[in-house]
Design a protein around this motif. Structure first.
Motif, PDB file in Angstrom:
ATOM      1  N   SER A  59       1.560   1.367  13.104  1.00 50.59           N
ATOM      2  CA  SER A  59       2.689   1.263  12.188  1.00 50.59           C
ATOM      3  C   SER A  59       2.543   2.330  11.106  1.00 50.59           C
ATOM      4  CB  SER A  59       2.722  -0.124  11.532  1.00 50.59           C
ATOM      5  OG  SER A  59       2.759  -1.149  12.501  1.00 50.59           O
ATOM      6  N   LYS A  60       3.625   2.610  10.414  1.00 48.83           N
ATOM      7  CA  LYS A  60       3.593   3.560   9.288  1.00 48.83           C
ATOM      8  C   LYS A  60       3.340   2.776   8.007  1.00 48.83           C
ATOM      9  CE  LYS A  60       7.329   4.778   7.350  1.00 48.83           C
ATOM     10  NZ  LYS A  60       8.678   5.292   7.058  1.00 48.83           N
ATOM     11  N   ASP A  61       2.312   3.215   7.229  1.00 46.74           N
ATOM     12  CA  ASP A  61       1.981   2.418   6.051  1.00 46.74           C
ATOM     13  C   ASP A  61       1.562   3.238   4.838  1.00 46.74           C
ATOM     14  OD1 ASP A  61       1.297  -0.477   5.045  1.00 46.74           O
ATOM     15  OD2 ASP A  61      -0.479   0.715   4.562  1.00 46.74           O
ATOM     16  N   HIS A  62       0.775   4.294   4.994  1.00 47.47           N
ATOM     17  CA  HIS A  62       0.186   4.934   3.820  1.00 47.47           C
ATOM     18  C   HIS A  62       1.018   6.079   3.264  1.00 47.47           C
ATOM     19  CE1 HIS A  62      -1.468   7.499   7.096  1.00 47.47           C
ATOM     20  NE2 HIS A  62      -1.403   8.458   6.190  1.00 47.47           N
ATOM     21  N   ARG A  63       2.235   6.236   3.734  1.00 44.80           N
ATOM     22  CA  ARG A  63       3.172   7.202   3.171  1.00 44.80           C
ATOM     23  C   ARG A  63       4.571   6.613   3.284  1.00 44.80           C
ATOM     24  NH1 ARG A  63       1.976   7.477   8.131  1.00 44.80           N
ATOM     25  NH2 ARG A  63       2.860   8.803   9.750  1.00 44.80           N
ATOM     26  N   ILE A  64       5.490   7.128   2.508  1.00 44.07           N
ATOM     27  CA  ILE A  64       6.862   6.600   2.546  1.00 44.07           C
ATOM     28  C   ILE A  64       7.574   7.073   3.798  1.00 44.07           C
ATOM     29  CG2 ILE A  64       9.093   6.504   1.362  1.00 44.07           C
ATOM     30  CD1 ILE A  64       6.855   5.012  -0.074  1.00 44.07           C
ATOM     31  N   PHE A 114      15.459   0.247   1.090  1.00 43.87           N
ATOM     32  CA  PHE A 114      14.817  -0.175   2.339  1.00 43.87           C
ATOM     33  C   PHE A 114      13.431   0.450   2.480  1.00 43.87           C
ATOM     34  CE2 PHE A 114      13.813   1.101   6.717  1.00 43.87           C
ATOM     35  CZ  PHE A 114      13.689  -0.150   7.313  1.00 43.87           C
ATOM     36  N   TYR A 115      13.331   1.749   2.206  1.00 41.73           N
ATOM     37  CA  TYR A 115      12.056   2.446   2.384  1.00 41.73           C
ATOM     38  C   TYR A 115      11.018   2.052   1.334  1.00 41.73           C
ATOM     39  CZ  TYR A 115      14.450   5.461   5.721  1.00 41.73           C
ATOM     40  OH  TYR A 115      15.144   5.945   6.803  1.00 41.73           O
ATOM     41  N   SER A 128      -0.383  -0.386  -2.430  1.00 37.50           N
ATOM     42  CA  SER A 128       0.665   0.088  -1.525  1.00 37.50           C
ATOM     43  C   SER A 128       1.415   1.268  -2.125  1.00 37.50           C
ATOM     44  CB  SER A 128       1.652  -1.054  -1.238  1.00 37.50           C
ATOM     45  OG  SER A 128       2.851  -0.552  -0.678  1.00 37.50           O
ATOM     46  N   ILE A 129       1.597   2.316  -1.344  1.00 39.95           N
ATOM     47  CA  ILE A 129       2.383   3.456  -1.793  1.00 39.95           C
ATOM     48  C   ILE A 129       3.823   3.040  -2.035  1.00 39.95           C
ATOM     49  CG2 ILE A 129       2.768   4.184   0.604  1.00 39.95           C
ATOM     50  CD1 ILE A 129       2.703   6.403  -2.576  1.00 39.95           C
ATOM     51  N   ARG A 130       4.326   2.071  -1.269  1.00 37.86           N
ATOM     52  CA  ARG A 130       5.702   1.631  -1.476  1.00 37.86           C
ATOM     53  C   ARG A 130       5.870   1.000  -2.855  1.00 37.86           C
ATOM     54  NH1 ARG A 130       4.449   1.006   3.694  1.00 37.86           N
ATOM     55  NH2 ARG A 130       3.407  -0.980   3.323  1.00 37.86           N
ATOM     56  N   GLU A 131       4.884   0.218  -3.272  1.00 38.21           N
ATOM     57  CA  GLU A 131       4.972  -0.399  -4.591  1.00 38.21           C
ATOM     58  C   GLU A 131       4.978   0.656  -5.691  1.00 38.21           C
ATOM     59  OE1 GLU A 131       2.685  -3.631  -7.469  1.00 38.21           O
ATOM     60  OE2 GLU A 131       1.710  -2.941  -5.646  1.00 38.21           O
ATOM     61  N   LEU A 132       4.088   1.645  -5.595  1.00 40.93           N
ATOM     62  CA  LEU A 132       4.014   2.657  -6.639  1.00 40.93           C
ATOM     63  C   LEU A 132       5.276   3.512  -6.664  1.00 40.93           C
ATOM     64  CD1 LEU A 132       0.297   3.850  -6.486  1.00 40.93           C
ATOM     65  CD2 LEU A 132       1.296   1.867  -7.631  1.00 40.93           C
ATOM     66  N   ALA A 133       5.757   3.918  -5.497  1.00 40.97           N
ATOM     67  CA  ALA A 133       6.972   4.730  -5.451  1.00 40.97           C
ATOM     68  C   ALA A 133       8.172   3.936  -5.944  1.00 40.97           C
ATOM     69  CB  ALA A 133       7.212   5.233  -4.025  1.00 40.97           C
ATOM     70  N   ARG A 134       8.215   2.660  -5.648  1.00 39.04           N
ATOM     71  CA  ARG A 134       9.321   1.815  -6.124  1.00 39.04           C
ATOM     72  C   ARG A 134       9.310   1.724  -7.653  1.00 39.04           C
ATOM     73  NH1 ARG A 134       8.181  -2.152  -3.224  1.00 39.04           N
ATOM     74  NH2 ARG A 134       7.096  -3.519  -4.681  1.00 39.04           N
ATOM     75  N   ILE A 135       8.116   1.520  -8.223  1.00 37.50           N
ATOM     76  CA  ILE A 135       7.996   1.464  -9.687  1.00 37.50           C
ATOM     77  C   ILE A 135       8.466   2.779 -10.303  1.00 37.50           C
ATOM     78  CG2 ILE A 135       6.333   1.387 -11.582  1.00 37.50           C
ATOM     79  CD1 ILE A 135       4.689  -0.587  -9.860  1.00 37.50           C
ATOM     80  N   ALA A 136       7.990   3.893  -9.740  1.00 35.75           N
ATOM     81  CA  ALA A 136       8.346   5.198 -10.287  1.00 35.75           C
ATOM     82  C   ALA A 136       9.839   5.475 -10.148  1.00 35.75           C
ATOM     83  CB  ALA A 136       7.538   6.292  -9.573  1.00 35.75           C
TER      84      ALA A 136
END
Length: 500
Positions: free
Chosen positions: A134-139, A170-171, A260-268
């Motif tokens: 699965s894809k996980d460590h990048r957006i 979604f991403y 999670s990169i998704r959490e950090l990117a979402r915050i930013a």
């Protein structure tokens, strides 16, 4: 949906968390029962220094992951299976032992990881076991952000603009990967119920993280994130100054997936678009988001151009004639050990050697100094950083070094050469960072710490400093080195222009 597999195996790698974990989520959706494993891979461990801090970081993070698995079910017979050996041998054998019909993991585009996974996949296929990454460590993955001609980007700004056009909630949404986890965890084999081994039990030095203020595991990532969020609005203003508490310090946690990169990117992303924030604060968040996008950019460069791990992204620059021989080796040692005579460079290298961390601005300064002041091959510096950095990530490290050496994609122009003294004066004006890591010059007035060889004899005497004895003279003259570097690159550039 009904489970597709009676038994599944989740193989943790660079994703040491339960929350928002894509592979774990996919396994939970498709399996009736789950086992979780981490492999202490001898093909990786064998090449590491015995005092490598990353081993202790991983061991402590694994212990927390194991405890989280047991806490999720309230049972002592579940938890993380930790085995040591070669992943190509252990994963197929464990799948057979446990009766798993599928192995789930999060993908990895590094060349060695791809080769390892291809070997595991072949063996699993022979056992009629599915291998499901699965894809996980990048957006975005390697082929999700492409040019209009469906080719990979090689310049960051167009990539960033395309990234921002493509991004949607979604991403950035998290995977509910902890839901129903406790009910699906299967009891581990009796031999695997022992505690996660410590670094010392693996033959590595203990206590390597002592005094570094580097909390480990998911709890450590949460601690650092909570500390950073109040500082996020000022990120743009503070990030370039090593004496200030500007960065998030989450890079090592991103590297090993304890956040999670998704959490950090979402915050930013949300902060950058928060109309309740003043423009300067939104700019701080947008700058942090841009740094996270750089991370995706370098991942896709590595995925599409794996030759960068050994050669220049721009082939013409492989023709550069770097300094070599005993004198070059002596210069390299001086750079590694923080005794070049340029205080900011030396302070940065000593910070790296003592903590495994280096401020991002200083990574650029020290890399530029190695390549364009000392005239040494960027690959020597890249390898040294790979050994020392707690947050070492092949894609980012290679991308950063090739940027500094002007050999990479979207690189610093070859004729732009950082002046280590003016960089010091601009980003450590009061010499605070220098004084911390180069105490030999701390007694000098702040304005003289940047270039102590320019101090008057009486000023050196008053500070109790004798150059060449207490602190070295510069190993090179920057102005002369700059001219030599311009000539070195101009020859290659001229040849490249004639060939094109």
């Amino acid at each position: 949906m009904s489970p597709s597999y009676p038994v599944g195996l989740v193989w943790f790698r660079r994703d040491l968390r339960l929350a928002d974990n894509a592979a774990l989520y996919d396994a939970l959706r498709q399996c009736a029962q789950l086992y979780c494993v981490f492999v202490l891979d001898d093909s990786i461990l064998a090449s590491l220094p015995r005092a490598d801090r990353r081993v202790e970081f991983i061991c402590q993070s694994l212990a927390e992951l194991d405890q989280s698995l047991r806490s999720s079910s309230g049972r002592s017979d579940v938890g993380l299976i930790v085995r040591r050996g070669l992943a190509q041998d252990i994963i197929p054998a464990l799948a057979r032992e446990l009766g798993a019909q599928a192995v789930f993991c999060n993908d990895d585009d590094e060349p060695q990881a791809l080769a390892r996974d291809a070997g595991v996949r072949r063996q699993l296929r022979a056992q009629q076991v599915n291998f499901l990454p699965s894809k996980d460590h990048r957006i975005f993955g390697r082929d999700e952000v492409l040019t209009q001609s469906l080719s990979p980007f090689s310049v960051f700004t167009p990539y960033k603009n395309a990234w921002l056009r493509k991004i949607t909630p979604f991403y950035l949404s998290s995977y509910p990967s902890e839901r129903h986890l406790g009910a699906k965890l299967a009891a581990r084999p009796e031999a695997d119920t022992r505690p996660v081994p410590s670094a010392a039990e693996l033959g590595f030095a203990a206590g390597t993280l002592d005094g570094l203020r580097l909390p480990t595991g998911v709890s450590g990532a949460r601690q650092l994130l909570a500390d950073f969020l109040p500082r996020l609005p000022k990120y743009q203003a503070a990030r370039d100054f090593p004496a200030l508490k500007g960065p998030s310090y989450l890079s090592v946690h991103l590297r090993f997936g304890t956040v999670s990169i998704r959490e950090l990117a979402r915050i930013a992303y949300e902060a950058a678009h928060n109309e309740d924030w003043p423009p300067q604060a939104r700019e701080g968040a947008a700058t942090w988001l841009s740094e996270l996008i750089w991370r995706d950019f370098y991942f896709q460069i590595l995925a599409h151009h794996p030759h960068v791990t050994e050669r220049s992204f721009k082939p013409a620059y492989d023709a550069i004639e770097w300094e070599s021989g005993p004198e070059a080796d002596a210069l390299f040692s001086a750079w590694c050990e923080g005794r070049t005579g340029y205080p900011l460079v030396d302070a940065a290298m000593r910070q790296l050697n003592t903590s495994g961390y280096m401020h991002n601005r200083l990574r650029m300064v020290t890399a530029s100094f190695l390549v364009k002041d000392l005239g040494l091959d960027w690959r020597r510096g890249e390898a040294y950083f790979a050994e020392k950095l707690n947050d070492f990530d092949l894609a980012a490290n290679n991308g950063g070094w090739q940027w500094a050496a002007s050999t990479g994609c979207d690189a610093q122009p070859w004729f732009r050469i950082f002046n280590p003294v003016t960089q010091s004066q601009k980003f450590d004006a009061q010499g605070q960072f220098i004084a911390r890591y180069v105490p030999e010059v701390a007694a000098l007035p702040a304005k003289l710490r940047h270039a102590p060889w320019l101090a008057k004899p009486i000023e050196l005497a008053e500070a109790g400093i004798r150059l060449g004895q207490h602190y070295p003279y510069p190993v090179v003259d920057h102005a002369a080195a700059r001219e030599k570097t311009l000539a070195r690159y101009a020859v290659v550039k001229s040849s490249s222009d004639q060939d094109s």
